[in-house]
Design a protein around this motif. Structure first.
Motif, mmCIF file in Angstrom:
data_model
loop_
_atom_site.group_PDB
_atom_site.id
_atom_site.type_symbol
_atom_site.label_atom_id
_atom_site.label_comp_id
_atom_site.label_asym_id
_atom_site.label_seq_id
_atom_site.Cartn_x
_atom_site.Cartn_y
_atom_site.Cartn_z
ATOM 1 N N LEU A 187 0.827 -1.194 0.000
ATOM 2 C CA LEU A 187 0.000 0.000 0.000
ATOM 3 C C LEU A 187 0.870 1.255 0.000
ATOM 4 N N ALA A 188 1.933 1.211 0.796
ATOM 5 C CA ALA A 188 2.816 2.377 0.888
ATOM 6 C C ALA A 188 3.447 2.671 -0.470
ATOM 7 N N CYS A 189 3.886 1.612 -1.168
ATOM 8 C CA CYS A 189 4.513 1.804 -2.483
ATOM 9 C C CYS A 189 3.515 2.418 -3.469
ATOM 10 N N ALA A 190 2.319 1.841 -3.513
ATOM 11 C CA ALA A 190 1.319 2.336 -4.461
ATOM 12 C C ALA A 190 0.921 3.767 -4.091
ATOM 13 N N TRP A 191 0.882 4.039 -2.801
ATOM 14 C CA TRP A 191 0.507 5.390 -2.337
ATOM 15 C C TRP A 191 1.518 6.431 -2.823
ATOM 16 N N ILE A 192 2.794 6.090 -2.726
ATOM 17 C CA ILE A 192 3.834 7.041 -3.135
ATOM 18 C C ILE A 192 3.656 7.453 -4.590
ATOM 19 N N VAL A 193 3.287 6.480 -5.425
ATOM 20 C CA VAL A 193 3.143 6.783 -6.849
ATOM 21 C C VAL A 193 1.871 7.589 -7.115
ATOM 22 N N ALA A 194 0.803 7.240 -6.370
ATOM 23 C CA ALA A 194 -0.506 7.825 -6.681
ATOM 24 C C ALA A 194 -0.705 9.193 -6.050
ATOM 25 N N GLY A 226 1.840 1.221 -9.260
ATOM 26 C CA GLY A 226 2.575 1.154 -8.000
ATOM 27 C C GLY A 226 2.390 -0.192 -7.312
ATOM 28 N N ALA A 227 1.161 -0.679 -7.288
ATOM 29 C CA ALA A 227 0.884 -1.955 -6.634
ATOM 30 C C ALA A 227 1.609 -3.094 -7.348
ATOM 31 N N VAL A 228 1.587 -3.049 -8.680
ATOM 32 C CA VAL A 228 2.227 -4.109 -9.466
ATOM 33 C C VAL A 228 3.748 -4.090 -9.260
ATOM 34 N N VAL A 229 4.321 -2.898 -9.328
ATOM 35 C CA VAL A 229 5.769 -2.781 -9.133
ATOM 36 C C VAL A 229 6.149 -3.295 -7.745
ATOM 37 N N ALA A 230 5.369 -2.898 -6.751
ATOM 38 C CA ALA A 230 5.670 -3.319 -5.385
ATOM 39 C C ALA A 230 5.605 -4.834 -5.251
ATOM 40 N N GLU A 231 4.646 -5.447 -5.909
ATOM 41 C CA GLU A 231 4.542 -6.907 -5.841
ATOM 42 C C GLU A 231 5.750 -7.573 -6.493
ATOM 43 N N PHE A 232 6.170 -7.018 -7.607
ATOM 44 C CA PHE A 232 7.354 -7.551 -8.276
ATOM 45 C C PHE A 232 8.550 -7.531 -7.335
ATOM 46 N N VAL A 233 8.680 -6.407 -6.636
ATOM 47 C CA VAL A 233 9.840 -6.249 -5.764
ATOM 48 C C VAL A 233 9.685 -7.093 -4.499
ATOM 49 N N ALA A 234 8.460 -7.147 -3.997
ATOM 50 C CA ALA A 234 8.242 -7.795 -2.707
ATOM 51 C C ALA A 234 8.369 -9.310 -2.800
ATOM 52 N N GLY A 235 8.171 -9.871 -4.013
ATOM 53 C CA GLY A 235 8.198 -11.323 -4.107
ATOM 54 C C GLY A 235 6.957 -11.905 -3.480
ATOM 55 N N THR A 236 7.144 -12.912 -2.641
ATOM 56 C CA THR A 236 6.001 -13.670 -2.153
ATOM 57 C C THR A 236 5.138 -12.963 -1.128
ATOM 58 N N GLY A 237 5.419 -11.807 -0.698
ATOM 59 C CA GLY A 237 4.621 -11.097 0.301
ATOM 60 C C GLY A 237 3.467 -11.854 0.943
ATOM 61 N N GLY A 238 3.708 -12.784 1.821
ATOM 62 C CA GLY A 238 2.647 -13.405 2.606
ATOM 63 C C GLY A 238 1.914 -14.506 1.870
ATOM 64 N N SER A 239 0.833 -14.957 2.475
ATOM 65 C CA SER A 239 0.113 -16.112 1.935
ATOM 66 C C SER A 239 -0.710 -15.715 0.715
ATOM 67 N N GLU A 240 -1.244 -14.497 0.738
ATOM 68 C CA GLU A 240 -2.047 -14.054 -0.392
ATOM 69 C C GLU A 240 -1.138 -13.366 -1.391
ATOM 70 N N THR A 241 -1.152 -13.853 -2.630
ATOM 71 C CA THR A 241 -0.277 -13.213 -3.605
ATOM 72 C C THR A 241 -1.110 -12.526 -4.671
ATOM 73 N N GLY A 242 -0.603 -11.427 -5.145
ATOM 74 C CA GLY A 242 -1.314 -10.629 -6.134
ATOM 75 C C GLY A 242 -1.011 -11.089 -7.544
ATOM 76 N N ILE A 243 -1.664 -10.440 -8.503
ATOM 77 C CA ILE A 243 -1.568 -10.852 -9.896
ATOM 78 C C ILE A 243 -0.153 -10.648 -10.435
ATOM 79 N N ALA A 244 0.502 -9.587 -9.991
ATOM 80 C CA ALA A 244 1.842 -9.320 -10.509
ATOM 81 C C ALA A 244 2.794 -10.440 -10.110
ATOM 82 N N PHE A 245 2.648 -10.892 -8.881
ATOM 83 C CA PHE A 245 3.514 -11.986 -8.449
ATOM 84 C C PHE A 245 3.215 -13.253 -9.230
ATOM 85 N N ARG A 246 1.932 -13.469 -9.553
ATOM 86 C CA ARG A 246 1.583 -14.638 -10.368
ATOM 87 C C ARG A 246 2.243 -14.585 -11.742
#
Lengths: 252, 263
Positions: free
Chosen positions: B125-132, B192-212
């Protein structure tokens, strides 16, 4: 003349960029007066009006209110442009001064409707400004200035941008309202004919820095019907005022 | 009733799209390109159908981050812009830092944020917030400054207080600018959300589309990568469309941008 409503003593206004807009203005406006400030563009007429309204402060001299400075809402102001809020309808715009004063919409309704009635826009309360003609927008602006029942109405070339037919009609309306309401009016214009037709007194201003060159009492009957514009008296006074204006323009 | 040219105007983009997709499919078929190099549109569609539920669930995770970031960006953006409108000094002190956040690439900041913010949702959220955030602050601040001079005088004449001025004059004047900022930021929040997911990798049990998409890439499941991309593109268009609709809804009664043309 008894106690004036407002008196200006040796008022001057120089802007921060050095522009000298007004110098040595002495004038009085009595209760119930209709005074016009007549002069060429850029002679400081609007600045003078802003000083009276308290929207600007004089850089010299003073603006005196013998009975104390007016409370908000005691002065109504009509600008050169209608200056309406496009996001509100006609009612919202006329209601604005009362809203700022803290009146609820319901409590203000009679006053707003009365003001709209005065300017002949009772049926347009819910029209958005962009749907109105230029003359109608100016009427809304006038209704907004009247809604607080001001003691002093300041009009800054309100009809300057309108066609002559609309302008004559609004002049007639304004004169009728003034006759009924008993306000004091200070009216800025660069039209000799308008100034003479409307005013009890015309103050003629010369070019920058603006000074009051002459004050002329307009000896025309009251009330003034539209036909007056065709009469010989009116024409004669207009000629005299024009001559004085020409003199003021040449005096610099 | 639409005229013939109007119909053509509407059909032309669809037709072009169809041509490109058909050409793409033909290219893949005639050259026997294996799907791990370049899958044809049919293969992508088929993958989308098969993997749909899983991808949609992942998309929902990303969408949640995006919308939360957009909401927070809108709130903080308006708040900061309102603060800036109070005095030129506040604006002058704050603006450089807002610009600083804007011009520093998010890809470069994201790893740091992910280290410091432990909760994955909050980090994204913080990453996406910075961009938006920036378009909202900049536009709203410009909008607050653009209130009509005559109306400002009027408010002064009637002795309006600071809050009345803000609520009745500055905010409505700023609204079209704010909404323009929101339309820009909607797309940026998704990026921002997509970029953050790319960087974050597996971020927890729920993974987003970018990580997929990233994961499918590691496994050379190229059709799945395309399927994820299609979903993201549709989401981006959807967000933009929804915000444009919202903007028209709020402005249609008065603002030039949303009024019907004069006939």
């Amino acid at each position: 003349m008894h106690r004036p409503l407002v008196r200006l003593e040796n008022v001057a206004k120089t802007f921060p960029d050095g522009l000298e807009a007004l110098a040595g203005i002495d004038m009085e406006v009595g209760r119930g007066d209709f005074v016009s400030l007549l002069g060429p563009s850029g002679c400081g007429k609007s600045t003078l009006l802003r000083l009276i309204a308290g929207l600007a402060q004089p850089s010299g001299g003073q603006v005196l209110w013998p009975d104390g400075p007016p409370a908000p809402g005691r002065i109504g102001y009509v600008f050169q442009d209608p200056t309406l809020m496009p996001w509100g309808d006609v009612f919202d715009n006329v209601y604005l001064p009362l809203r700022i004063a803290g009146q609820g919409r319901g409590a203000a309704r009679p006053a707003v409707e009365a003001a709209l009635e005065l300017v002949g826009l009772a049926d347009f309360a819910h029209a958005p400004p962009h749907a109105l003609s230029g003359g109608m927008r100016m009427r809304v602006s006038l209704a907004r200035a009247l809604v607080t029942r001001p003691m002093l109405l300041l009009l800054d070339e309100p009809f300057g941008a309108l066609d002559e037919i609309t302008r004559f009609r609004l002049n007639d309306d304004l004169l009728r309202l003034w006759g009924e309401g008993g306000w004091t009016v200070v009216f800025v214009t660069h039209s000799v004919f308008e100034a003479v037709f409307l005013s009890q007194r015309v103050l003629i201003m010369g070019p920058r820095p603006g000074r009051i060159h002459a004050a002329m009492e307009i000896e025309l009957p009251k009330p003034r019907p539209p036909e007056l514009r065709m009469g010989a008296d009116y024409q004669r006074i207009c000629a005299a005022v024009s001559a004085s204006l020409a003199q003021a323009m040449g005096s610099c | 009733m639409l005229t013939r040219t109007a119909w053509l105007g509407r059909l032309a983009p669809a037709l072009l799209g169809l041509l490109v997709v058909a050409g793409w499919e033909a290219l893949v078929r005639f050259n026997d390109i294996p799907s791990y190099v370049l899958p044809g549109p049919l293969a992508v569609a088929e993958t989308l159908w098969r993997e749909g539920p899983g991808l949609l669930a992942a998309l929902l995770v990303t969408l949640r981050v995006t919308l939360a970031a957009l909401l927070v960006a809108a709130l903080t953006g308006v708040l900061l812009a309102a603060l800036m409108a109070q005095s030129a000094w506040i604006e002058r002190s704050l603006m450089p830092y807002a610009v600083f956040l804007q011009v520093t690439p998010i890809v470069a900041i994201a790893p740091l944020i992910i280290i410091y913010v432990e909760q994955p949702f909050l980090a994204l959220l913080a990453c996406a917030w910075i961009v938006a955030f920036f378009p909202l602050v900049a536009n709203t601040a410009a909008g607050l400054r653009s209130a009509d001079r005559g109306l400002q005088d009027l408010f002064r004449l009637y002795g309006a207080g600071r809050l009345q001025r803000l609520r009745l004059l500055l905010w409505p004047s700023a609204l079209p600018h704010f909404l323009a900022g929101l339309r820009i930021s909607g797309g940026l929040a998704l990026i921002g959300a997509v970029v953050a997911e790319f960087v974050a990798g597996t971020g927890g049990s729920e993974t987003g589309i970018a990580f997929r998409i990233l994961e499918a890439g590691y496994r050379l499941q190229v059709p799945k990568m395309f399927a994820g991309l299609v979903l993201l593109a549709i989401t981006g268009i959807g967000i933009y469309g929804a915000l444009a609709w919202f903007s028209r809804l709020l402005l249609r009664r008065w603002h030039e941008s949303a009024l019907p043309p004069r006939s």
